[in-house]
Every structure is written in structure tokens, then in C-alpha cells.
Design a protein around this motif. Structure first.
Motif, short mmCIF file in Angstrom:
data_model
loop_
_atom_site.label_atom_id
_atom_site.label_comp_id
_atom_site.label_asym_id
_atom_site.label_seq_id
_atom_site.Cartn_x
_atom_site.Cartn_y
_atom_site.Cartn_z
N HIS A 378 0.97 -1.16 0.05
CA HIS A 378 -0.09 -0.12 0.04
C HIS A 378 0.97 1.10 -0.04
N ASP A 379 0.19 2.34 0.01
CA ASP A 379 0.79 3.65 -0.12
C ASP A 379 1.59 3.79 1.34
N VAL A 380 0.87 3.38 2.33
CA VAL A 380 1.26 3.32 3.86
C VAL A 380 2.52 2.33 4.02
N THR A 381 2.89 1.59 3.08
CA THR A 381 4.05 0.69 3.15
C THR A 381 5.11 1.27 2.34
N LEU A 382 4.91 1.70 1.14
CA LEU A 382 6.02 2.38 0.31
C LEU A 382 6.39 3.66 0.84
N SER A 383 5.56 4.69 1.28
CA SER A 383 6.04 5.93 1.94
C SER A 383 6.99 5.74 2.92
N PRO A 384 6.77 5.16 4.03
CA PRO A 384 7.57 4.79 4.93
C PRO A 384 9.17 4.28 4.44
N VAL A 385 8.87 3.32 3.53
CA VAL A 385 10.43 2.77 2.88
C VAL A 385 11.02 3.81 2.24
N LEU A 386 10.48 4.68 1.43
CA LEU A 386 11.27 5.50 0.68
C LEU A 386 11.60 6.46 1.56
N SER A 387 11.06 7.05 2.84
CA SER A 387 11.44 8.01 3.64
C SER A 387 12.70 7.47 4.51
N ALA A 388 12.60 6.13 4.73
CA ALA A 388 13.55 5.57 5.44
C ALA A 388 14.79 5.58 4.73
N LEU A 389 14.68 5.13 3.29
CA LEU A 389 15.66 5.13 2.52
C LEU A 389 16.36 6.47 2.31
N GLY A 390 15.90 7.53 2.72
CA GLY A 390 16.47 8.85 2.57
C GLY A 390 15.77 9.41 1.28
N LEU A 391 14.99 9.02 0.60
CA LEU A 391 14.34 9.53 -0.76
C LEU A 391 13.04 10.39 -0.18
N SER A 392 13.11 11.25 0.53
CA SER A 392 12.43 12.09 0.81
C SER A 392 11.85 12.99 -0.01
N GLU A 393 12.40 13.33 -1.05
CA GLU A 393 12.09 14.10 -2.16
C GLU A 393 11.01 13.26 -3.17
N ALA A 394 11.08 11.85 -3.04
CA ALA A 394 10.21 11.29 -4.09
C ALA A 394 8.84 11.59 -3.96
N ARG A 395 8.20 11.56 -4.98
CA ARG A 395 6.48 11.63 -5.04
C ARG A 395 6.10 10.71 -4.23
N PHE A 396 4.75 11.07 -3.74
CA PHE A 396 3.97 10.21 -2.86
C PHE A 396 3.78 8.91 -3.70
N PRO A 397 3.70 7.72 -3.50
CA PRO A 397 3.46 6.64 -4.29
C PRO A 397 2.23 6.69 -5.22
N ARG A 398 2.15 6.81 -6.37
CA ARG A 398 1.02 6.56 -7.22
C ARG A 398 0.49 5.37 -7.11
N PHE A 399 -0.69 5.03 -8.13
CA PHE A 399 -1.08 3.76 -8.10
C PHE A 399 -0.43 3.02 -8.83
N ALA A 400 -0.09 1.96 -8.48
CA ALA A 400 0.80 0.77 -9.21
C ALA A 400 2.08 1.32 -9.03
N ALA A 401 2.50 2.20 -8.36
CA ALA A 401 4.06 2.56 -7.96
C ALA A 401 4.88 1.39 -7.63
N ARG A 402 6.04 1.58 -8.38
CA ARG A 402 6.92 0.23 -8.00
C ARG A 402 8.33 0.90 -7.58
N LEU A 403 8.80 0.24 -6.35
CA LEU A 403 10.12 0.57 -6.06
C LEU A 403 10.82 -0.75 -6.30
N VAL A 404 12.12 -0.60 -6.59
CA VAL A 404 12.84 -1.87 -7.17
C VAL A 404 14.29 -1.94 -6.46
N LEU A 405 14.85 -2.81 -6.00
CA LEU A 405 16.11 -2.96 -5.37
C LEU A 405 16.93 -3.96 -6.27
N GLU A 406 17.97 -3.69 -7.03
CA GLU A 406 18.67 -4.83 -7.87
C GLU A 406 19.91 -5.18 -7.03
#
Ligand SMILES: *[C@@H]1O[C@H](CO)[C@@H](O)[C@H](O)[C@H]1NC(C)=O
Ligand SMILES: *[C@@H]1O[C@H](CO)[C@@H](O)[C@H](O)[C@H]1NC(C)=O
Length: 480
Positions: A378-406
Motif C-alpha cells: 500500500h501507499d502506507v508501506t511504500l511511503s515509509p520505505v522511501l522515507s527511511a531510504l532517505g528518498l524524502s523528495e520522492a513523489r507520494f506513491p501513485r497507483f501501481a507505484a514500484r520500488l525496485v532494489l537490484e
């Protein structure tokens, strides 16, 4: 009619602006500073922080349309980009569910008429839609952890239920899956042809929209996959904190963050006046209207090109949505400055990032299981992950947003592993808290795995002022 044509114009304009700014800035075709002259600063993507300039002014309606993530032109993405001497080891994907029906109704108005059945010749189209439905109809119980057994595997209501995934949401994730297939399976051969079930790790929260989104992505990635090799785990917590959810300090940060949010709202006279106006139109007390979170429904009207609801006193309109969305953007800015959310996020996202770090380390040491991990969230999952990673400038997760770690292995130096981080296709590796400095110091194409591991195991708590603390200690600290 006037509304319709203006709406169409806006939609087309926003799509164009978004595409231009995406091509120019995400892919570094021209430097950020000149990009700003070439494109209106309003359309700037807010992914890469640029501390040298003023905070960008974002256009609320444009932002709302980006949030919809309406499937259109083929997307360009930076996933899978690495020098030839790197070999792809694993991919860790965190998604927000696709487009869904609102979770709230605006009191005393007709709710939007949106059809949640999947129909191949209705927009948005997808060539695999029918095959997806056929494949889901064969889904056996054994493929799912128990609470999922009660859930349908694809949306199927003539009038959507509250929170139900729509056809748009399914198509968004079929496209995500297909994009990842082209990059990771076809180009980088992450999975062999006869892949085994143990090579996948799949987890979803217990909502139908997350399970169905995960299935759509999986189907796009592995069309007509063998059901016998698939197992979806159930995650009760939206933070994916599994057995480590008890964390009193995290809850305290969240309470202080919610207080901040409340005080900011009270200060916004224009917002209060807008709620007042909307409440008068639908003839309920302003408090009741606010509690019904009208922006959620209005975004659904916008995303689905359905005119805003009317009553005998008049209609809700784009002007109302503009004020509500503008406040959301102000709130995100204030949230970044006050840092309470980041403290919440560091504790909230730790268990999930720790699980990912552990999996990466095992793979770097030679394990071959779980090379593709998918968390459908959910957005309430991705938002904290983005913030914790220090990506505070990232947009709020849109529908079907994807965060990928390779995770990559350097063939020239097999013990060296590198990590890349991608958000909606943009490479944000060197904007993360654990690799910001690395960029300046070395010409390496990716972030060393050790940086990520050190950050998750120690660095996260150091930013909370608890050098050397463990997760458990940080969660039980008092008197901050
Ligand atoms: C929005 O709706 C109008 C009228 O219902 C239609 O003509 C138009 O094509 C739709 N726009 C999009 C982008 O689907
Ligand atoms: C972090 O992951 C390790 C395994 O990699 C596990 O032993 C440990 O309990 C986890 N800690 C937390 C707080 O989740």
C-alpha cells in the motif's frame, strides 16, 4: 461540456508535460538546471533533490493526474542498466496496488459508476487481459496462504465495491510485470526457463486489491505460469513487520506526526473555506464532509474521466480538488522539514528492509533461492520505505507505484556486489541515505552492497540519535 473539453485539454497537456519532463530529467539527457528552462518548472519531477534551488512549485492538478498513472505510452525505465561486467543476481520489488475504487463515499452524492469487471474491448486495453482472467480462474487454493482463500483472484463486479481494484489497476500491473519481464527475464536471464518455485518470494497484505495486483504483475512477468510453483504468503501488517511489529517509539513518533498534520491543516484558511463550500453543496456539516476524505473520491472521478458529483445546490469541481491536492503537497513539504515522519519511517520500515538485506546477503554468499521477491503493498508501506531510504523528495506513491532494489555481482571481482535502487523506473541509487556520498567519491556505477547492509543494521538507528542501538533498543527508547 465546457468542463469536459477543458478536462480533456488538461489531461493531454499534463500527459505531455509529464512525458517531456520524464524524458529530459529522469534520463539525464540534459542537466537539471537547463531542464528547468526548457520545461515549466511546475512539471518538474521531484525525485532528485536539488538543494541549490528553491523547492519546486508543483501544480496540484498535474500532480493529481500523475497520481492516477493512467496507462498510455510505453514507459521508459532505467531498470536493469549496468555495465557489461556486472551480472544480475536478484531483484526485490515493492509495489503499491493499482487503481482502485474509493475507500470513502462523499455523503449525499451518487457514487461514481465504475465497472470493475475485466473486459478486453474496454479502455484501458491490454492484450493479455482475457488470458489473465482465464489463468486466474484456474488458481488453486494451494497457491495461497489461508486468509487469501476467501478472496477473488481478479476484480469482478459490475459496480465496483469500495476499495476494489479496477481494470485500470489490473492493466497497470500487467504492464509493470511485462516491463520487468523484458528487462530481467529476457535481457538478464534472472530465471532459467524451467525456473523453480523456490526462486520466487511472493507476499501480499490481506486485501483483494493487493493480492490481485501481485497476481497481475506476476502474470505479466511470467505469462501462464505454473500454479504448482507459486505460493503467496499473507502479511497482516501494512508495514510488513511480520514478527517485529511491537515498537512503542514508532507509535509515539506517529502520534506526534499526526499532531503536526492536524496543526498544519488548522492553519490553512483556504482549505477550511473549501471544505465549508463543499459541505454546503452536499448539505452536511463540514466536519462530516472532511471525515469522508473527499479527495479520495474526487481523484477517482478525475482518474476515470467521470464528471464530479452534483447536488441541487451545484457541483463539486476541479477548483475544490485543486485546493485539497495543494494542501496535500504542502503537507508533504512540511512533513519533510519536521522530520517526525522520517523517525517513524526508520522504525516502521526496518523489519522489511532488514528482511531484504538478509536475503541479499544470502544471495551474495551464493544462495540461489528467492532471486525474485515481490511485496504487494500500500501507499502506507511504500511511503515509509522511501522515507527511511532517505528518498524524502520522492513523489507520494501513485497507483501501481514500484520500488525496485537490484543486486549485481561484478564478474571482474566476484566478491564485490552492488545495489541499485529504482523508483517508478528512475534511478535514485545515489539519492539514498546510504549512497549519497559514494557518488562523489568514486566513479563506480553502483552502490556497494556493504553500504546498504551497514545502513540497515546500524545507520538507520544512528539517524535516530541512537548510535550502536539495535531495532529493539530504538523501539523502546524513552524520553525523546
Ligand atoms: C472522457 O469522456 C469524454 C465524454 O464522456 C470522452 O469523449 C473522452 O474521450 C474521454 N477522455 C478520455 C481521455 O478517455
Ligand atoms: C534482521 O534479520 C536477521 C536475519 O537476516 C534476523 O536474524 C533478525 O532477527 C532481524 N531483525 C529484525 C529486527 O527484524
Amino acid at each position: 461540456m465546457l468542463f469536459r473539453s477543458r478536462f480533456l485539454l488538461l489531461l493531454a497537456l499534463a500527459a505531455l508535460l509529464a512525458f517531456v519532463s520524464l524524458s529530459l530529467q529522469f534520463f539525464h539527457l540534459i542537466p537539471l538546471s537547463s531542464a528547468k528552462n526548457a520545461v515549466s518548472s511546475k512539471s518538474r519531477k521531484r525525485i532528485l533533490p536539488d538543494p541549490a534551488t528553491e523547492p519546486p512549485v508543483l501544480d496540484p492538478v498535474n500532480e493529481a493526474l500523475l497520481y492516477c498513472n493512467t496507462p498510455s505510452v510505453a514507459e521508459r525505465s532505467m531498470e536493469g542498466h549496468a555495465p557489461h561486467h556486472f551480472k544480475l543476481v536478484s531483484v526485490h520489488v515493492f509495489i503499491r496496488h493499482g487503481d482502485r475504487y474509493p475507500l470513502y463515499v462523499i455523503p449525499k452524492t451518487k457514487r461514481p459508476e465504475i465497472d470493475c469487471t475485466l473486459v478486453a474491448d474496454r479502455k484501458p486495453y491490454h492484450p493479455k487481459l482475457e488470458a489473465f482472467v482465464a489463468h486466474m480462474s484456474k488458481g488453486p487454493r494451494a497457491a495461497f496462504e489461508s486468509p487469501f482463500h476467501a478472496l477473488p483472484l481478479y476484480p469482478d463486479h459490475q459496480l465496483c465495491e469500495m476499495g476494489e481494484l479496477t481494470q485500470t489497476g489490473v492493466v497497470q500491473h500487467l504492464r509493470n510485470g511485462q516491463l520487468l519481464r523484458d528487462i530481467y527475464l529476457k535481457r538478464h536471464r534472472l530465471l532459467p526457463d524451467g525456473w523453480a518455485g523456490a526462486q520466487l518470494y511472493l507476499e501480499s497484505t490481506g486485501k483483494s486489491r493487493t493480492l490481485q495486483s501481485g497476481l497481475a504483475l506476476l502474470y505479466g512477468l511470467l505469462p501462464d505460469f505454473d500454479w504448482a510453483k507459486v505460493y503467496f504468503r499473507h502479511q497482516p501488517s501494512a508495514l510488513f513487520c511480520s514478527g517485529s511489529c511491537y515498537c512503542p517509539a514508532r507509535n509515539q513518533y506517529l502520534e506526534r506526526e499526526q499532531r503536526r498534520q492536524y496543526l498544519l491543516r488548522l492553519k490553512n484558511r483556504r482549505l477550511e473555506a473549501t471544505y465549508g463550500d463543499m459541505a454546503r453543496l452536499v448539505d452536511v456539516p463540514a466536519k462530516q464532509l472532511r471525515a469522508a476524505n473527499p479527495i479520495d473520491s474526487m481523484l477517482c472521478h478525475l482518474c476515470h474521466n467521470v464528471s464530479f458529483p452534483c447536488t441541487r445546490s451545484g457541483c463539486l469541481d476541479l477548483g475544490h480538488l485543486r485546493v485539497l491536492k495543494a494542501h496535500q503537497l504542502d503537507d508533504e513539504r512540511d512533513r519533510r522539514e519536521k522530520q517526525l515522519y522520517r523517525a517513524y519511517a526508520l522504525l516502521g520500515a526496518h523489519p522489511l528492509l532488514n528482511q531484504t538485506a538478509g536475503r541479499m546477503q544470502r544471495l551474495a554468499e551464493g544462495a540461489r533461492d528467492e532471486v525474485f521477491a515481490l511485496y504487494s503493498a500500500h501507499d502506507v508501506t511504500l511511503s515509509p520505505v522511501l522515507s527511511a531510504l532517505g528518498l524524502s523528495e520522492a513523489r507520494f506513491p501513485r497507483f501501481a507505484a514500484r520500488l525496485v532494489l537490484e543486486l549485481w555481482q561484478d564478474r571482474a571481482e566476484p566478491r564485490a556486489h552492488g545495489v541499485r535502487v529504482l523508483y517508478d523506473g528512475a534511478d535514485v541509487t545515489f539519492s539514498t541515505a546510504f549512497c549519497r556520498d559514494h557518488h562523489q567519491r568514486s566513479a563506480r556505477p553502483m552502490c556497494p552492497l556493504e553500504n546498504f547492509l551497514r545502513f540497515v543494521r546500524r545507520g538507520m538507528f544512528e539517524s535516530l540519535g541512537g548510535a550502536g542501538a539495535t531495532y529493539h533498543e530504538a523501539c523502546h527508547r524513552e524520553g525523546f
